[in-house]
Design an enzyme around this catalytic site. Structure first.
Site, PDB file in Angstrom:
ATOM      1  N   ASP A 178      24.913  30.026  25.811  1.00 50.28           N
ATOM      2  CA  ASP A 178      23.998  30.620  24.838  1.00 50.28           C
ATOM      3  C   ASP A 178      22.628  30.889  25.475  1.00 50.28           C
ATOM      4  OD1 ASP A 178      23.648  31.166  21.895  1.00 50.28           O
ATOM      5  OD2 ASP A 178      22.045  29.697  22.128  1.00 50.28           O
ATOM      6  N   GLU A 214      25.609  34.676  27.918  1.00 43.77           N
ATOM      7  CA  GLU A 214      24.975  35.505  26.887  1.00 43.77           C
ATOM      8  C   GLU A 214      23.562  35.785  27.383  1.00 43.77           C
ATOM      9  OE1 GLU A 214      23.373  35.696  22.312  1.00 43.77           O
ATOM     10  OE2 GLU A 214      22.873  34.080  23.653  1.00 43.77           O
TER      11      GLU A 214
END
Ligand code: GLC
Ligand code: CA
Length: 559
Positions: free
Chosen positions: A222, A283
């Site tokens: 993330d 990401e």
């Protein structure tokens, strides 16, 4: 028709054999909305285990599981209080082990979401930091700073949270006086770690090993572009249009700092010590594909989400260029390209591709948004877009529910909304709840079979009865059956490990290419175009005598 022979870079990305992630179709499960085993209205791990057969039938190679770790759920689990346990909302570690074993038994790999940029404010370390005095080791794991102004009453700099509002919150010191500020690029409940701190780095190596030891096949990382901040935390304000998760061109002092890559080189070595080809997927919302490709250089991560592709308008020239650029830029560093059209942060592509007004990612659409997308047009384009995507060499990500053709849920009542974006912008930005509504499994069942009680943490639109999995399973022309055929043909014909060669001659509104023995043509114009020579094996919608209708993609075999 003329065929352009691909250069070396174009044929490289998937060439290196057994590394599964180079060509895998990876299905994103958003646990709270997939399937609810205990009927409390929130999806859970036993719910996932119970539906793995559906995913095996669909033909996916792997699952990416969004966060299920212990969390107060201020940002749907992207606020982690304990990285090595399962939140009771989703089950237990034993449920996790059972789910992982059941996935592996079906030949499905599992990657889990790791959230290293920030923890929850309920994390033990942050509680300790608040209880400790400024300047101590407890605070050094996060980014605490004194405020500006005569009494420290102004934030240390002008950074804004991705979710809206200032990126700093002031704490009350243990003695009751107003004190330091801490940085949170997201919600105030998500304090950013200080990644120059050796303890933080060691802790995350431990967390990686904890899940690798349990047998996971890798991690989706993330906010992988955000961990390092520029020395001195200099002022920076993005332009209004870049207020969300997106980056900005130029030197943003909190995205894409060069030192961030050292962390992933470290992690690469942690994974390399394990058997079985474990993978890291970034990401990283960077402004260009070339910059995103820095995350997948040799010795770093394996994949990076292709947000340039996701954000491409429904336009033949734009799609051609972004595909070409992706294969070149990722190929240049020896990595596969990835492809993605939907995830839990963006407007579902069955709605997004029919938006008439610009609707930046992360803003969401709701009852008062201009340019409400036409659902029929949106679904036709979504099917065409997916049929194009799944013929591309490399790895493709699917987001739960897109195989049903689910649109964005637009008419969610204000009182039901839960995305922190909605709260932090006082309802100015709807945020992401519209793509997170629980899935419909059975048309004539409580909560459409999401559970047996009918509870659902976000209301499901009534129109979704006809999109339920049981209805679509029975309909040969359904989106679900299209996905089944796409994945089967993709696998049988080795398209994921193939190479792309552009086919010219169909005019400016058609994207056409060959991959192995398949010719793909997508018509994005406003009149039918001829079907390429050969045997049609798939089409995203009905074909007419006149050829490929508008907003339709075909696969033609030349074998
Ligand atoms: C990523 C996640 C998003 C989350 C944010 C903060 O962008 O995909 O859902 O809100 O990071 O963790
Ligand atoms: Ca539940």
């Amino acid at each position: 028709m003329t065929t352009t022979v691909p250069d070396q870079a174009l044929s490289q990305p998937t060439a290196r054999g057994s590394e599964w992630w180079r060509s895998a179709v990876i299905y994103q499960i958003y646990p709270r909305s997939f399937a609810d085993g205990n009927g409390d209205g929130i999806g859970d791990l036993p719910g996932i285990t119970a539906h793995l057969d559906d995913l095996a039938r669909l033909g996916v190679d792997a699952v990416w599981l969004s966060p299920f770790m212990t969390s107060p759920q201020k940002d749907a689990g992207y606020d982690v209080a304990d990285y090595c346990d399962v939140d009771p909302l989703f089950g237990t570690l034993a449920d996790f082990d059972e789910m992982l074993a059941a996935a592996h038994a079906r030949g499905i790999r599992l990657i889990v979401d790791l959230v290293p940029n920030h923890s929850s404010d309920r994390h033990a370390w942050f509680r300790e930091a608040l209880a400790a005095a400024p300047g101590g080791a407890e605070r050094a794991r996060y980014l605490f700073r004194g405020g500006r102004g005569a009494h420290g009453e102004l934030p240390p700099n002008n950074w804004q949270s991705v979710f809206g509002g200032p990126a700093w919150t002031r704490v009350t010191e243990p003695d009751g006086t107003p004190g330091q500020w801490y940085l949170h690029l997201f919600d105030a409940s998500q304090p950013d770690f200080d990644w120059t701190n050796a303890e933080v780095r060691a802790e995350f190596r431990r967390i990686l090993r904890f899940w690798l030891d349990r047998g996971v096949d890798g991690f989706r990382v993330d906010v992988a572009h955000g961990l390092m901040k520029k020395d001195g935390l200099p002022d920076y304000l993005p332009s209004a249009k870049d207020g969300s998760t997106g980056g900005d061109t130029g030197a943003v002092p909190y995205w894409g700092q060069p030192e961030v890559h050292d962390i992933y080189r470290e992690w690469h070595d942690v994974l390399a010590a394990y058997d079985g080809d474990r993978a890291l997927c970034a990401e990283a919302w960077m402004p260009s594909i070339a910059e995103t490709a820095l995350w997948v250089r040799p010795g770093e991560m394996n994949q990076a989400f292709n947000f340039g592709y996701l954000m491409s308008p429904w336009d033949a020239a734009a799609l051609h260029d972004v595909i070409d650029e992706s294969l070149h830029e990722y190929g240049a560093v020896g990595a596969p390209s990835t492809w993605v059209l939907s995830n839990h942060d963006v407007i579902r592509h069955a709605s997004r591709l029919a938006l008439t007004a610009d609707s930046p990612q992360g803003e969401g659409i709701g009852p008062n948004s201009p340019g409400r997308p036409d659902p029929v047009l949106g679904l036709r384009r979504a099917r065409a877009a997916t049929t194009l995507m799944l013929a591309l060499p490399g790895s493709a990500y699917l987001y739960q529910g897109e195989e049903l053709g689910l649109p964005e849920a637009i008419d969610i009542p204000d009182a039901a909304r839960q995305d922190p974006t909605w709260f932090r912008t006082n309802g100015e930005r709807y945020g992401r709840d519209g793509c997170r509504v629980p899935l419909p499994w059975v048309a004539n069942a409580p909560a459409y079979g999401f559970n047996i009680t009918g509870a659902s943490w976000l209301p499901q639109p009534i129109e979704w009865a006809r999109l339920a999995r049981d209805v679509e399973s029975a309909d040969p022309a359904s989106t679900l059956n299209l996905y089944h055929r796409l994945l089967a043909e993709r696998r049988d014909r080795g398209l994921g490990t193939g190479a792309l060669a552009w086919v010219d001659g169909y005019g400016p509104d058609v994207v056409a290419f060959r991959n192995g023995n398949v010719t793909v043509a997508a018509n994005l114009g406003d009149a039918p175009v001829p079907v390429p020579a050969g045997r049609v094996i798939l089409a995203s919608g009905p074909l007419h005598e006149g050829g490929i209708p508008v907003d339709t993609t075909v696969w033609v075999a030349t074998d």
